[in-house]
Motif scaffolding. Structure first.
Motif, PDB file in Angstrom:
ATOM      1  N   GLU A  74      14.306   1.587  -3.408  1.00 28.22           N
ATOM      2  CA  GLU A  74      15.860   1.536  -3.019  1.00 28.22           C
ATOM      3  C   GLU A  74      16.191   1.387  -1.641  1.00 28.22           C
ATOM      4  O   GLU A  74      17.321   1.528  -1.340  1.00 28.22           O
ATOM      5  N   GLY A  75      15.090   1.281  -0.914  1.00 31.39           N
ATOM      6  CA  GLY A  75      15.365   1.124   0.527  1.00 31.39           C
ATOM      7  C   GLY A  75      15.908   2.452   1.222  1.00 31.39           C
ATOM      8  O   GLY A  75      16.373   2.326   2.336  1.00 31.39           O
ATOM      9  N   ILE A  76      15.389   3.467   0.832  1.00 34.14           N
ATOM     10  CA  ILE A  76      16.012   4.938   1.250  1.00 34.14           C
ATOM     11  C   ILE A  76      14.759   5.656   1.950  1.00 34.14           C
ATOM     12  O   ILE A  76      14.977   5.936   3.106  1.00 34.14           O
ATOM     13  N   CYS A  77      13.712   5.461   1.587  1.00 31.94           N
ATOM     14  CA  CYS A  77      12.535   6.225   2.042  1.00 31.94           C
ATOM     15  C   CYS A  77      11.848   5.459   3.018  1.00 31.94           C
ATOM     16  O   CYS A  77      11.167   6.283   4.090  1.00 31.94           O
ATOM     17  N   GLY A  78      11.774   4.116   3.094  1.00 27.58           N
ATOM     18  CA  GLY A  78      10.840   3.667   4.155  1.00 27.58           C
ATOM     19  C   GLY A  78       9.433   3.486   3.742  1.00 27.58           C
ATOM     20  O   GLY A  78       8.593   3.061   4.554  1.00 27.58           O
ATOM     21  N   SER A  79       8.776   4.073   2.672  1.00 30.68           N
ATOM     22  CA  SER A  79       7.397   3.857   2.507  1.00 30.68           C
ATOM     23  C   SER A  79       6.873   2.396   2.409  1.00 30.68           C
ATOM     24  O   SER A  79       5.662   2.380   2.668  1.00 30.68           O
ATOM     25  N   CYS A  80       7.761   1.735   1.871  1.00 30.46           N
ATOM     26  CA  CYS A  80       7.198   0.266   1.823  1.00 30.46           C
ATOM     27  C   CYS A  80       7.349  -0.633   3.031  1.00 30.46           C
ATOM     28  O   CYS A  80       7.397  -1.881   2.756  1.00 30.46           O
ATOM     29  N   ALA A  81       7.608  -0.074   4.096  1.00 24.35           N
ATOM     30  CA  ALA A  81       7.926  -0.968   5.413  1.00 24.35           C
ATOM     31  C   ALA A  81       6.670  -1.563   5.818  1.00 24.35           C
ATOM     32  O   ALA A  81       5.359  -1.077   5.749  1.00 24.35           O
ATOM     33  N   MET A  82       6.663  -3.039   5.860  1.00 24.14           N
ATOM     34  CA  MET A  82       5.745  -3.727   6.479  1.00 24.14           C
ATOM     35  C   MET A  82       6.260  -4.983   6.845  1.00 24.14           C
ATOM     36  O   MET A  82       7.417  -5.158   6.960  1.00 24.14           O
ATOM     37  N   ASN A  83       5.338  -5.945   7.693  1.00 23.55           N
ATOM     38  CA  ASN A  83       5.835  -7.008   8.192  1.00 23.55           C
ATOM     39  C   ASN A  83       5.739  -8.448   7.318  1.00 23.55           C
ATOM     40  O   ASN A  83       4.755  -8.498   6.609  1.00 23.55           O
ATOM     41  N   ILE A  84       6.765  -8.758   6.708  1.00 22.78           N
ATOM     42  CA  ILE A  84       6.782  -9.857   5.751  1.00 22.78           C
ATOM     43  C   ILE A  84       7.414 -11.111   6.389  1.00 22.78           C
ATOM     44  O   ILE A  84       8.756 -11.112   6.741  1.00 22.78           O
ATOM     45  N   GLY A  85       6.864 -12.138   6.534  1.00 23.53           N
ATOM     46  CA  GLY A  85       7.009 -13.344   6.994  1.00 23.53           C
ATOM     47  C   GLY A  85       7.502 -13.381   8.466  1.00 23.53           C
ATOM     48  O   GLY A  85       8.304 -14.012   8.890  1.00 23.53           O
ATOM     49  N   GLY A  86       6.794 -12.211   9.317  1.00 27.01           N
ATOM     50  CA  GLY A  86       6.824 -12.364  10.571  1.00 27.01           C
ATOM     51  C   GLY A  86       8.260 -11.181  11.071  1.00 27.01           C
ATOM     52  O   GLY A  86       8.340 -11.202  12.106  1.00 27.01           O
ATOM     53  N   THR A  87       8.604 -10.494   9.938  1.00 25.93           N
ATOM     54  CA  THR A  87       9.742  -9.842  10.065  1.00 25.93           C
ATOM     55  C   THR A  87       9.406  -8.157   9.668  1.00 25.93           C
ATOM     56  O   THR A  87       8.989  -8.085   8.591  1.00 25.93           O
ATOM     57  N   ASN A  88       9.578  -7.172  10.430  1.00 22.19           N
ATOM     58  CA  ASN A  88       9.506  -5.935   9.863  1.00 22.19           C
ATOM     59  C   ASN A  88      10.432  -5.455   9.037  1.00 22.19           C
ATOM     60  O   ASN A  88      11.793  -5.413   9.374  1.00 22.19           O
ATOM     61  N   THR A  89      10.237  -5.337   7.727  1.00 25.58           N
ATOM     62  CA  THR A  89      11.430  -4.950   6.563  1.00 25.58           C
ATOM     63  C   THR A  89      10.633  -3.912   5.686  1.00 25.58           C
ATOM     64  O   THR A  89       9.490  -3.592   5.469  1.00 25.58           O
ATOM     65  N   LEU A  90      11.529  -3.733   4.531  1.00 21.72           N
ATOM     66  CA  LEU A  90      11.186  -2.888   3.389  1.00 21.72           C
ATOM     67  C   LEU A  90      10.866  -3.996   2.249  1.00 21.72           C
ATOM     68  O   LEU A  90      11.692  -4.887   2.181  1.00 21.72           O
ATOM     69  N   HIS A 113       2.971  -2.287  14.861  1.00 18.68           N
ATOM     70  CA  HIS A 113       2.770  -1.200  15.839  1.00 18.68           C
ATOM     71  C   HIS A 113       1.980   0.262  15.110  1.00 18.68           C
ATOM     72  O   HIS A 113       2.013   1.051  15.844  1.00 18.68           O
ATOM     73  N   GLN A 114       1.478   0.033  14.097  1.00 16.48           N
ATOM     74  CA  GLN A 114       0.742   1.216  13.241  1.00 16.48           C
ATOM     75  C   GLN A 114      -0.718   0.469  13.082  1.00 16.48           C
ATOM     76  O   GLN A 114      -0.748  -0.334  12.210  1.00 16.48           O
ATOM     77  N   HIS A 115      -1.585   1.570  13.091  1.00 13.19           N
ATOM     78  CA  HIS A 115      -2.969   1.249  12.664  1.00 13.19           C
ATOM     79  C   HIS A 115      -3.144   1.373  11.325  1.00 13.19           C
ATOM     80  O   HIS A 115      -2.636   2.300  10.777  1.00 13.19           O
ATOM     81  N   PRO A 116      -3.545   0.195  10.600  1.00  8.10           N
ATOM     82  CA  PRO A 116      -3.789   0.195   9.102  1.00  8.10           C
ATOM     83  C   PRO A 116      -5.046   1.264   8.833  1.00  8.10           C
ATOM     84  O   PRO A 116      -6.043   1.226   9.495  1.00  8.10           O
ATOM     85  N   ILE A 117      -4.907   2.220   7.739  1.00 11.74           N
ATOM     86  CA  ILE A 117      -6.068   2.873   7.317  1.00 11.74           C
ATOM     87  C   ILE A 117      -6.445   2.032   6.333  1.00 11.74           C
ATOM     88  O   ILE A 117      -7.847   1.811   6.269  1.00 11.74           O
ATOM     89  N   LYS A 118      -5.879   1.177   5.356  1.00 15.71           N
ATOM     90  CA  LYS A 118      -6.593   0.540   4.189  1.00 15.71           C
ATOM     91  C   LYS A 118      -5.536  -0.415   3.894  1.00 15.71           C
ATOM     92  O   LYS A 118      -4.407  -0.284   3.575  1.00 15.71           O
ATOM     93  N   ASP A 119      -5.861  -1.757   3.839  1.00 18.67           N
ATOM     94  CA  ASP A 119      -4.970  -3.021   3.483  1.00 18.67           C
ATOM     95  C   ASP A 119      -3.333  -2.768   4.191  1.00 18.67           C
ATOM     96  O   ASP A 119      -3.369  -2.729   5.442  1.00 18.67           O
ATOM     97  N   LEU A 120      -2.555  -2.351   3.430  1.00 21.63           N
ATOM     98  CA  LEU A 120      -0.948  -2.286   3.921  1.00 21.63           C
ATOM     99  C   LEU A 120      -0.488  -1.035   4.129  1.00 21.63           C
ATOM    100  O   LEU A 120       0.828  -0.610   4.498  1.00 21.63           O
ATOM    101  N   VAL A 121      -1.296   0.037   4.013  1.00 22.32           N
ATOM    102  CA  VAL A 121      -1.283   1.646   4.041  1.00 22.32           C
ATOM    103  C   VAL A 121      -1.521   1.602   5.722  1.00 22.32           C
ATOM    104  O   VAL A 121      -2.589   1.892   6.091  1.00 22.32           O
TER     105      VAL A 121
END
Length: 163
Positions: A74-90, A113-121
């Protein structure tokens, strides 16, 4: 260029034979000493309005090893934040129309700006350290702490906060 880009996006969004196949390029990283790479999935997106739905469809039907973080949808927690199409978004708030690039692809990468642990995490340790260091309250002077009355904010103090 604007018109060509919007026509390409409109073409990508059309149903063809009851399907809407869109290439989704996803950043992959296995951790450790492995090298990151991208993998492209051809996804039928006719029943997936948001990018999070597309990623879950890839994980559930194409590659169960895809790793991502999600929680509220629902766009509240920010857990799914990633770079999509060149834009940082949820991913839970980003629609297909917003994510499709002019070449008709969807590109999904971890936040830059964050180091990935695995894939998109991403590794959240640094974020949590910064978060813990923030003190979102006003600090009183020793005189104010001794006062038995409330501390009213002056117009000059408010202007300092406003910048």
């Amino acid at each position: 260029l604007q018109g060509k880009a919007s026509r390409a996006i409109a073409n990508a969004m059309k149903l063809k034979d009851g399907e809407r196949i869109i290439p989704v390029e996803v950043y992959r990283y296995r951790g450790g000493s492995s090298k990151p790479y991208t993998e492209t999935f051809m996804v039928d997106t006719k029943d997936t309005p948001m990018i999070l739905d597309v990623l879950l469809k890839i994980k559930n039907t194409m590659d169960p090893t895809l790793t991502l973080r999600r929680s509220c949808r629902e766009g509240i927690c920010g857990s799914c934040a990633m770079n999509i199409g060149g834009t940082n978004t949820l991913a839970c708030l980003c629609t297909l129309e917003e994510a499709i690039t002019p070449d008709g692809k969807i590109r999904v990468y971890p936040l830059p700006h964050q180091h990935p642990i695995k894939d998109l995490v991403p590794d959240m340790n640094r974020f949590y350290q910064h978060h813990a260091s923030v003190e979102p309250w006003l600090h009183l002077t020793p005189e104010q702490e001794q006062s038995k009355t409330e501390n009213l904010q002056s117009i000059e103090d408010r202007e300092k906060l406003d910048g």
